[in-house]
Write a protein that holds these residues in place. Structure first.
Motif, PDB file in Angstrom:
ATOM      1  N   ALA A  16       0.819  -1.214   0.000  1.00  0.00           N
ATOM      2  CA  ALA A  16       0.000   0.000   0.000  1.00  0.00           C
ATOM      3  C   ALA A  16       0.855   1.268   0.000  1.00  0.00           C
ATOM      4  O   ALA A  16       0.382   2.332  -0.406  1.00  0.00           O
ATOM      5  CB  ALA A  16      -0.934  -0.001   1.208  1.00  0.00           C
ATOM      6  N   ASP A 170      -9.619 -10.826  -3.281  1.00  0.00           N
ATOM      7  CA  ASP A 170      -9.225  -9.460  -3.605  1.00  0.00           C
ATOM      8  C   ASP A 170     -10.382  -8.779  -4.318  1.00  0.00           C
ATOM      9  O   ASP A 170     -10.728  -9.129  -5.452  1.00  0.00           O
ATOM     10  CB  ASP A 170      -7.970  -9.447  -4.477  1.00  0.00           C
ATOM     11  CG  ASP A 170      -7.400  -8.053  -4.644  1.00  0.00           C
ATOM     12  OD1 ASP A 170      -8.105  -7.196  -5.217  1.00  0.00           O
ATOM     13  OD2 ASP A 170      -6.259  -7.801  -4.216  1.00  0.00           O
ATOM     14  N   GLY A 172     -10.724  -5.908  -5.667  1.00  0.00           N
ATOM     15  CA  GLY A 172     -10.443  -5.117  -6.859  1.00  0.00           C
ATOM     16  C   GLY A 172      -9.972  -5.906  -8.054  1.00  0.00           C
ATOM     17  O   GLY A 172     -10.251  -5.537  -9.199  1.00  0.00           O
ATOM     18  N   HIS A 196      -8.813  -8.725   0.686  1.00  0.00           N
ATOM     19  CA  HIS A 196      -8.040  -7.561   0.271  1.00  0.00           C
ATOM     20  C   HIS A 196      -9.025  -6.463  -0.097  1.00  0.00           C
ATOM     21  O   HIS A 196      -9.820  -6.615  -1.031  1.00  0.00           O
ATOM     22  CB  HIS A 196      -7.175  -7.890  -0.943  1.00  0.00           C
ATOM     23  CG  HIS A 196      -5.798  -8.303  -0.594  1.00  0.00           C
ATOM     24  ND1 HIS A 196      -4.802  -8.466  -1.532  1.00  0.00           N
ATOM     25  CD2 HIS A 196      -5.212  -8.574   0.604  1.00  0.00           C
ATOM     26  CE1 HIS A 196      -3.674  -8.832  -0.933  1.00  0.00           C
ATOM     27  NE2 HIS A 196      -3.911  -8.912   0.356  1.00  0.00           N
ATOM     28  N   CYS A 197      -8.992  -5.386   0.641  1.00  0.00           N
ATOM     29  CA  CYS A 197      -9.926  -4.283   0.429  1.00  0.00           C
ATOM     30  C   CYS A 197      -9.280  -3.192  -0.408  1.00  0.00           C
ATOM     31  O   CYS A 197      -8.327  -2.546   0.031  1.00  0.00           O
ATOM     32  CB  CYS A 197     -10.379  -3.711   1.769  1.00  0.00           C
ATOM     33  SG  CYS A 197     -11.386  -4.845   2.729  1.00  0.00           S
ATOM     34  N   LYS A 198      -9.782  -3.034  -1.595  1.00  0.00           N
ATOM     35  CA  LYS A 198      -9.393  -1.893  -2.406  1.00  0.00           C
ATOM     36  C   LYS A 198     -10.519  -1.568  -3.360  1.00  0.00           C
ATOM     37  O   LYS A 198     -11.181  -2.456  -3.896  1.00  0.00           O
ATOM     38  CB  LYS A 198      -8.083  -2.129  -3.165  1.00  0.00           C
ATOM     39  CG  LYS A 198      -8.074  -3.218  -4.215  1.00  0.00           C
ATOM     40  CD  LYS A 198      -6.733  -3.167  -4.966  1.00  0.00           C
ATOM     41  CE  LYS A 198      -6.610  -4.290  -5.980  1.00  0.00           C
ATOM     42  NZ  LYS A 198      -5.648  -5.300  -5.565  1.00  0.00           N
ATOM     43  N   ALA A 209      -6.247   1.338  -8.307  1.00  0.00           N
ATOM     44  CA  ALA A 209      -6.757   1.069  -6.963  1.00  0.00           C
ATOM     45  C   ALA A 209      -6.946   2.374  -6.203  1.00  0.00           C
ATOM     46  O   ALA A 209      -6.093   3.264  -6.257  1.00  0.00           O
ATOM     47  CB  ALA A 209      -5.783   0.162  -6.218  1.00  0.00           C
ATOM     48  N   PRO A 211      -9.154   4.123  -2.410  1.00  0.00           N
ATOM     49  CA  PRO A 211      -9.878   3.773  -1.183  1.00  0.00           C
ATOM     50  C   PRO A 211     -11.317   3.340  -1.492  1.00  0.00           C
ATOM     51  O   PRO A 211     -11.912   3.751  -2.497  1.00  0.00           O
ATOM     52  CB  PRO A 211      -9.875   5.083  -0.382  1.00  0.00           C
ATOM     53  CG  PRO A 211      -8.677   5.822  -0.877  1.00  0.00           C
ATOM     54  CD  PRO A 211      -8.572   5.474  -2.335  1.00  0.00           C
ATOM     55  N   SER A 215     -14.486   4.382  -4.575  1.00  0.00           N
ATOM     56  CA  SER A 215     -14.598   3.355  -5.600  1.00  0.00           C
ATOM     57  C   SER A 215     -15.855   3.493  -6.443  1.00  0.00           C
ATOM     58  O   SER A 215     -16.915   3.904  -5.956  1.00  0.00           O
ATOM     59  CB  SER A 215     -14.586   1.976  -4.949  1.00  0.00           C
ATOM     60  OG  SER A 215     -14.677   0.953  -5.918  1.00  0.00           O
ATOM     61  N   ILE A 234      -5.968  -3.469   4.028  1.00  0.00           N
ATOM     62  CA  ILE A 234      -5.899  -2.342   3.099  1.00  0.00           C
ATOM     63  C   ILE A 234      -4.870  -2.666   2.029  1.00  0.00           C
ATOM     64  O   ILE A 234      -3.730  -3.026   2.335  1.00  0.00           O
ATOM     65  CB  ILE A 234      -5.499  -1.061   3.850  1.00  0.00           C
ATOM     66  CG1 ILE A 234      -6.629  -0.611   4.770  1.00  0.00           C
ATOM     67  CG2 ILE A 234      -5.122   0.053   2.875  1.00  0.00           C
ATOM     68  CD1 ILE A 234      -6.248   0.513   5.701  1.00  0.00           C
ATOM     69  N   GLU A 235      -5.273  -2.538   0.759  1.00  0.00           N
ATOM     70  CA  GLU A 235      -4.320  -2.740  -0.334  1.00  0.00           C
ATOM     71  C   GLU A 235      -4.512  -1.670  -1.412  1.00  0.00           C
ATOM     72  O   GLU A 235      -4.353  -1.946  -2.595  1.00  0.00           O
ATOM     73  CB  GLU A 235      -4.451  -4.146  -0.931  1.00  0.00           C
ATOM     74  CG  GLU A 235      -3.114  -4.631  -1.466  1.00  0.00           C
ATOM     75  CD  GLU A 235      -3.241  -5.666  -2.584  1.00  0.00           C
ATOM     76  OE1 GLU A 235      -2.239  -6.340  -2.835  1.00  0.00           O
ATOM     77  OE2 GLU A 235      -4.315  -5.788  -3.199  1.00  0.00           O
ATOM     78  N   TYR A 236      -4.836  -0.475  -0.983  1.00  0.00           N
ATOM     79  CA  TYR A 236      -4.877   0.665  -1.898  1.00  0.00           C
ATOM     80  C   TYR A 236      -3.801   1.660  -1.457  1.00  0.00           C
ATOM     81  O   TYR A 236      -3.297   1.575  -0.329  1.00  0.00           O
ATOM     82  CB  TYR A 236      -6.265   1.303  -1.923  1.00  0.00           C
ATOM     83  CG  TYR A 236      -6.796   1.754  -0.583  1.00  0.00           C
ATOM     84  CD1 TYR A 236      -6.355   2.941   0.009  1.00  0.00           C
ATOM     85  CD2 TYR A 236      -7.748   1.006   0.097  1.00  0.00           C
ATOM     86  CE1 TYR A 236      -6.841   3.368   1.230  1.00  0.00           C
ATOM     87  CE2 TYR A 236      -8.246   1.430   1.326  1.00  0.00           C
ATOM     88  CZ  TYR A 236      -7.785   2.608   1.883  1.00  0.00           C
ATOM     89  OH  TYR A 236      -8.260   3.020   3.097  1.00  0.00           O
TER      90      TYR A 236
END
Length: 265
Positions: A16, A170, A172, A196-198, A209, A211, A215, A234-236
């Motif tokens: 991130a 994931d 995204g 995985h939240c993005k 990607a 938040p 989105s 968090i992966e953004y």
């Protein structure tokens, strides 16, 4: 016996912070930052380890143990190679690094697995049986390892071979392969152990990607369709002058948004 990951944990994937920045400062620096920001855990990335991978993993474990930080090890290598062969060396490396880190989960993609030639599943079962690390399969951004049909075929073959596996979902990545994340959640929810939240936005040339609250995707509906207790990461991109503050705010937002999505059920 697999290590237990606390339910509803909020983690940060160290990607991130941007690959260049992480390589410049090292993952240990960003792990400290995540701890200061209130993260329940971190996802350490194999592709961002330096030349002394073992030493870096030892240092990360030494930081995480006293703070009781949850750890996930993410391997950039697939379970099967591009030629369709089972990559035992990749799995062994991933398991060894995850154990060294003290991680409960090893995250990998299926790589070049083919349901027409599923050789290697028995070997995979042998590598995983009785070990302290649980393997979770992630949907990546490739046709071979990131679409609903490809992953469904793999999971069915694995089940038939006596290798029941959980999934890293994931939110995204489905967009990169032209899939609907909500439909995918309907197919795989029972397997999902980790999310995985993005969020995503479409630029003229590519997906990016962002938040969750920025989105264009139906992220609230996706979160409602996934197990409420599954840990989120968090992966953004996390950027700003005060990264510890930015990270803390992002973690608070993730917890708040995730809770609100389930409150609307």
């Amino acid at each position: 016996m697999h290590a237990q990951i606390p339910a509803r944990s909020a983690l940060v994937s160290l990607t991130a912070f941007g690959a260049d920045e992480v390589r410049r400062h090292g993952q240990l620096w960003f792990a400290r930052l995540c701890r200061a920001g209130g993260a329940d855990g971190i996802e350490v990335r194999g592709e961002l380890l330096g030349e002394d991978a073992a030493g870096e993993l030892d240092a990360l474990a030494a930081l995480a143990d006293p703070a009781a930080l949850v750890r996930v090890y993410s391997s950039p290598r697939g379970l099967w190679d591009a030629a369709g062969g089972f990559d035992e060396a990749a799995v062994l490396e991933g398991l060894d690094r995850a154990a060294r880190l003290g991680a409960g989960w090893l995250k990998m993609s299926i790589g070049g697995f083919s349901p027409a030639a599923p050789a290697g599943l028995e070997a995979l079962r042998g590598l995983l049986d009785g070990g302290p690390v649980e393997l979770l399969v992630e949907n990546d951004q490739t046709e071979a390892a990131g679409t609903v049909p490809a992953l469904s075929a793999f999971f069915h073959a694995a089940d038939d071979a006596g290798v029941p596996l959980g999934m890293t979902f994931d939110m995204g990545n489905w967009h990169w392969v032209g899939e609907c994340p909500l439909q995918a959640a309907g197919v795989f929810a029972s397997r999902v152990r980790y999310v995985h939240c993005k969020g995503v936005l479409r630029r003229p040339d590519r997906w990016v990607a962002v938040p969750l609250e920025s989105s264009a995707a139906p992220w609230r509906a996706v979160l409602r369709a996934l197990p409420a207790a599954a840990p989120r990461a968090i992966e953004y991109p996390l950027t700003g002058a005060d990264l510890a503050r930015v990270t803390g705010q992002a973690l608070e937002a993730l917890r708040r948004l995730e809770q609100s999505s389930h409150d609307r059920e």
